[in-house]
Design an enzyme around this catalytic site. Sequence first.
Site, PDB file in Angstrom:
ATOM      1  N   THR A 104       0.817  -1.225   0.000  1.00 23.30           N
ATOM      2  CA  THR A 104       0.000   0.000   0.000  1.00 23.30           C
ATOM      3  C   THR A 104       0.852   1.277   0.000  1.00 23.30           C
ATOM      4  O   THR A 104       0.318   2.370  -0.159  1.00 23.30           O
ATOM      5  CB  THR A 104      -0.910   0.062   1.246  1.00 23.30           C
ATOM      6  OG1 THR A 104      -0.070  -0.038   2.400  1.00 23.30           O
ATOM      7  CG2 THR A 104      -1.932  -1.057   1.249  1.00 23.30           C
ATOM      8  N   LYS A 105       2.166   1.158   0.190  1.00 22.47           N
ATOM      9  CA  LYS A 105       3.028   2.348   0.294  1.00 22.47           C
ATOM     10  C   LYS A 105       3.270   2.971  -1.082  1.00 22.47           C
ATOM     11  O   LYS A 105       2.904   2.399  -2.095  1.00 22.47           O
ATOM     12  CB  LYS A 105       4.346   1.983   0.985  1.00 22.47           C
ATOM     13  CG  LYS A 105       4.168   1.324   2.354  1.00 22.47           C
ATOM     14  CD  LYS A 105       3.547   2.262   3.384  1.00 22.47           C
ATOM     15  CE  LYS A 105       2.929   1.502   4.546  1.00 22.47           C
ATOM     16  NZ  LYS A 105       3.742   1.367   5.734  1.00 22.47           N
ATOM     17  N   ASN A 106       3.935   4.124  -1.127  1.00 24.65           N
ATOM     18  CA  ASN A 106       4.075   4.854  -2.399  1.00 24.65           C
ATOM     19  C   ASN A 106       4.815   4.050  -3.461  1.00 24.65           C
ATOM     20  O   ASN A 106       4.543   4.204  -4.646  1.00 24.65           O
ATOM     21  CB  ASN A 106       4.740   6.206  -2.180  1.00 24.65           C
ATOM     22  CG  ASN A 106       3.809   7.173  -1.456  1.00 24.65           C
ATOM     23  OD1 ASN A 106       2.944   6.732  -0.696  1.00 24.65           O
ATOM     24  ND2 ASN A 106       3.967   8.455  -1.692  1.00 24.65           N
TER      25      ASN A 106
END
Length: 363
Positions: free
Chosen positions: A178-180
Amino acid sequence: MIPVAKPMIGEEEKQAVLEVLDSGILAQGPRVQAFEEAFAEMCGVRYAIATSSGTTALHIALLAHGIGPGDEVITSPFTFIASANCILYVGARPVFVDIDSQTFNLNPTLLEAAITPRTKAIIPVHLYGLPCDMTLIMDIAQKYGLAVIEDACQAHGAEYMGKKVGSFGTGTFSLYPTKNITSGEGGMITTNDAELAERCRTIRQHGMRRRYYHEELGFNFRMTDVHAAIGLAQLRKLDRFTKIRQANARYLTEHLRGVVTPYVPAACTHVFHQYTIRVPNGQRDALRSYLQGCGIGSEIYYPVPIHQQRLYQELGYNGGFPEAEQAAQEVLSLPVHPALSPSELEAIVTAVNTFTEQENPIK
Ligand SMILES: *Cc1c(COP(=O)(O)O)cnc(C)c1O
């Protein structure tokens, strides 16, 4: 359904994984090293150490700084649990400092009052992708001789006064889906200190500098080459992803009505890991249900501040962080990820504004 997060995996990532599988070197090989070098360059630091997750990056960083039983480490109560749990892992005591109501980050003007002779480090968390006030934090750390371990797990590429997060103190990053950017699971530690980098590498690999000679208690917190190959392909797209996140955020801020949109101090480049609004007057959960009904995903980061989590209650933590507690009641993160289409952005705005016109949460 418009999801609140969506990993963007393309042909480059798939190809890179197949190349690793064909190479026969699956763990801690050339891809890990290439990823570390590219990540260090992105952050503007000399060294990067790849790990199995953001959590293990934090754990290693604390150990490498020599933090242990009897020590206190200051962090925010309004963050993902790992920011504080890493302090417990090494036997030290988390000390919380309340957040600033506008930035949702640790309020540096409250820092000095929390420092005791046992304090060894500060973990500023660049929450949602917005850098903390690093000038004030670094000044205070210097004055009291404290280590600074930045939890940049949500802030890949974010800048404070033109300098990348993770380059002020010891940086820690997550590469969770879910991180960048993602590597599947994974993490990274960043530093300019050669000795600290070496200590991190040793702890990552069973306390071993020379093959099968173990100098201290270490762990298996390594990254695989398969994950590094995905991460490296993603890192090449980071700038593009960030620009789209920022453009999506700009659109939302220009068009949303009746809610408090994210505040970005002039010194900061926000990379919008999350686009988090405040919905006052107890309307947050109703807005979230309404959005759900419109096919729009949203999430509460985080519904319970750390000092109020059961584990921390059992450890004797209490209230006393009113801004964190209020934020937990009012925040809502809307989709801002690079996979959003213009019509999806428009749908988000229409749904929020339709709700707030009816409910008028800001009186
Ligand atoms: C995601 C995250 C972590 C932990 O990273 P993992 O890769 O999930 O272990 C730590 N701190 C913050 C603020 C995070 O968002």
